[in-house]
Write a protein that holds these residues in place. Structure first.
Motif, short mmCIF file in Angstrom:
data_model
loop_
_atom_site.label_atom_id
_atom_site.label_comp_id
_atom_site.label_asym_id
_atom_site.label_seq_id
_atom_site.Cartn_x
_atom_site.Cartn_y
_atom_site.Cartn_z
N GLU A 69 98.54 83.39 14.68
CA GLU A 69 97.67 84.42 13.91
C GLU A 69 97.82 85.97 14.99
O GLU A 69 98.10 86.96 14.51
CB GLU A 69 96.32 84.22 13.79
CG GLU A 69 96.23 83.03 12.69
CD GLU A 69 94.90 82.62 12.51
OE1 GLU A 69 93.86 83.31 13.08
OE2 GLU A 69 94.77 81.66 11.79
N TYR A 70 97.52 85.71 16.30
CA TYR A 70 97.57 87.05 17.05
C TYR A 70 98.96 87.59 17.08
O TYR A 70 99.15 88.94 17.07
CB TYR A 70 97.02 86.60 18.47
CG TYR A 70 96.86 87.91 19.50
CD1 TYR A 70 95.78 88.64 19.50
CD2 TYR A 70 98.12 87.94 20.51
CE1 TYR A 70 95.72 89.68 20.01
CE2 TYR A 70 97.94 88.92 21.14
CZ TYR A 70 96.68 90.05 21.18
OH TYR A 70 96.67 91.13 22.00
N ALA A 71 100.00 86.78 17.30
CA ALA A 71 101.28 87.30 17.25
C ALA A 71 101.64 88.05 16.27
O ALA A 71 102.25 89.06 16.21
CB ALA A 71 102.42 86.07 17.90
N LYS A 72 101.41 87.41 14.97
CA LYS A 72 101.52 88.09 13.97
C LYS A 72 100.78 89.41 13.56
O LYS A 72 101.51 90.34 13.09
CB LYS A 72 101.26 87.26 12.61
CG LYS A 72 102.33 85.83 12.40
CD LYS A 72 101.76 84.96 11.23
CE LYS A 72 102.73 83.77 11.03
NZ LYS A 72 102.36 83.00 10.09
N SER A 73 99.66 89.24 14.24
CA SER A 73 98.89 90.67 14.07
C SER A 73 99.33 91.80 14.88
O SER A 73 99.07 92.86 14.38
CB SER A 73 97.39 90.25 14.41
OG SER A 73 97.28 90.15 15.76
N LYS A 74 100.34 91.63 15.95
CA LYS A 74 100.67 92.49 16.78
C LYS A 74 102.36 92.75 16.14
O LYS A 74 103.01 93.35 16.79
CB LYS A 74 100.78 91.77 17.94
CG LYS A 74 99.26 91.84 18.65
CD LYS A 74 98.43 93.05 18.49
CE LYS A 74 97.35 92.80 18.94
NZ LYS A 74 96.34 94.12 19.00
N GLY A 75 102.50 92.48 15.05
CA GLY A 75 103.86 92.86 14.30
C GLY A 75 105.08 91.97 14.75
O GLY A 75 106.19 92.08 14.35
N LEU A 76 104.61 90.93 15.50
CA LEU A 76 105.74 89.75 15.77
C LEU A 76 105.84 88.53 14.51
O LEU A 76 105.08 88.62 13.70
CB LEU A 76 105.41 88.74 16.92
CG LEU A 76 105.26 89.67 18.20
CD1 LEU A 76 104.83 88.85 19.61
CD2 LEU A 76 106.73 90.63 18.63
N ASP A 77 107.04 87.70 14.65
CA ASP A 77 107.23 86.86 13.45
C ASP A 77 107.70 85.58 14.22
O ASP A 77 108.94 85.19 14.57
CB ASP A 77 108.32 87.30 12.59
CG ASP A 77 108.75 86.29 11.35
OD1 ASP A 77 107.90 85.61 11.27
OD2 ASP A 77 109.89 86.38 10.97
N PRO A 78 106.55 84.99 14.68
CA PRO A 78 106.90 83.80 15.70
C PRO A 78 107.44 82.57 14.91
O PRO A 78 107.18 82.18 13.77
CB PRO A 78 105.26 83.57 16.04
CG PRO A 78 104.42 84.12 15.17
CD PRO A 78 104.93 85.29 14.61
N VAL A 79 108.15 81.81 15.75
CA VAL A 79 108.61 80.62 15.18
C VAL A 79 107.56 79.62 15.30
O VAL A 79 107.07 79.32 16.48
CB VAL A 79 109.95 80.20 16.02
CG1 VAL A 79 110.40 78.74 15.46
CG2 VAL A 79 111.06 81.04 15.93
N SER A 80 107.31 78.85 14.19
CA SER A 80 106.06 77.86 14.05
C SER A 80 106.59 76.51 14.60
O SER A 80 107.61 75.89 14.17
CB SER A 80 105.52 77.90 12.81
OG SER A 80 104.94 79.05 12.58
N PHE A 81 105.82 75.91 15.64
CA PHE A 81 105.93 74.47 16.14
C PHE A 81 104.86 73.62 15.54
O PHE A 81 103.56 74.29 15.64
CB PHE A 81 106.44 74.67 17.46
CG PHE A 81 107.48 75.30 17.84
CD1 PHE A 81 108.65 74.41 17.99
CD2 PHE A 81 107.63 76.37 18.16
CE1 PHE A 81 109.89 74.94 18.40
CE2 PHE A 81 108.79 77.11 18.49
CZ PHE A 81 110.07 76.33 18.68
#
Length: 279
Positions: free
Chosen positions: A168-180
């Motif tokens: 959630e933090y990564a997304k809130s900062k504009g990143l599109d993380p790969v989910s594991f």
């Protein structure tokens, strides 16, 4: 994306870290005859045991070691079980159920212990204990990556554990993380080059870097103080079990047991950083 949907719960054995006892989860037809209450009036979904839902692996909080589930969370809930005069039994379940409280509402578990951050959104579905651990997020990278801070992650392929505050933090900062699916899968994604960096709880990184090979190859590029605190969860309205958990946490901090368990599973103990029990 690694999916946890459709994964069936596993009932596992656990060791009592403080007493060295073997705690074996009862089967669905437990001899105690189902739902009951302890002498102190705490309701339990199965007689003679405190049933804990978790999601494995998530070291150092809970993981299978030598065929038994062990870790910081496990040890703390063992203290609750001891106070109640029962044994702890552990059920491995998908993490998304912790946010909804599904296994608590269906009375498959008494509580959930999964290194879970207390959030207002989650409070809508479950009741939390007092905070028992202050957590930060870490950015872990290969030492050869050239990444030295969170700001350097822009445009990079970043990994995170699905359904977590790190994601959630990564997304809130504009990143599109790969989910594991799990913390192990996240770290393996970094090791195998599927991602260039991962955002994950710092204690998990601490444990991973204890391995010399990992420490030689990877580094913490940034430590993010997100103000997170972990709590154990119960079905909404289960005030007696919340009170029992809070008492065990407070007692452990007062008598030095918390410090001992922290140093065993997490690392050097900083009393000023430990989450206080609510008064």
């Amino acid at each position: 994306m690694y999916s946890v949907l459709g994964r069936r719960p596993r009932i596992l054995a656990a060791t009592t870290a403080t007493a060295g006892l073997l705690l074996v989860a009862g089967c669905s037809s437990d001899s105690g005859g189902g739902k009951t209450t302890t002498a102190s009036g705490v309701p339990l979904v199965k007689s003679g045991q405190l049933t804990t839902c978790t999601h494995l692996p998530y070291p150092p909080f809970q993981s299978e070691i030598d065929g038994k589930v062990q870790g910081f969370d496990v040890s703390l809930i063992d203290l609750v079980a001891k106070d109640l005069g029962v044994k702890q039994a552990i059920v491995d379940t998908p993490f998304e159920n912790f946010k909804t409280g599904a296994f608590l509402n269906s009375e498959q578990c008494d509580l959930a212990a999964a290194g879970m951050t207390i959030t207002e959104e989650r409070k809508k579905n479950v009741d939390f204990s007092d905070p028992y651990f202050d957590a930060t997020q870490a950015v872990l990278v290969d030492k050869k990556s050239g990444i030295s801070s969170f700001a350097d992650l822009k445009g990079q392929k970043v990994g995170a554990q699905a359904q977590t505050t790190g994601e959630e933090y990564a997304k809130s900062k504009g990143l599109d993380p790969v989910s594991f699916e799990s913390s192990d899968a996240v770290l393996n994604g970094l090791r195998t080059g599927q991602v260039k960096a991962v955002v994950i709880d710092y204690p998990v990184v601490q444990g991973w870097l204890k391995d010399k090979a990992n420490a030689d190859a990877f580094k913490v590029a940034d430590n993010l103080n997100t103000g997170e605190q972990y709590g154990f969860t119960v079905k909404k309205g289960n005030t007696k079990l919340v009170a029992a958990i809070n008492k065990a946490i407070a007692d452990a901090k007062a008598d030095g047991t918390y410090k001992k368990l922290y140093e065993k599973w997490i690392g050097p103990y900083d009393a000023s950083a430990a989450s206080p029990s609510a008064s």
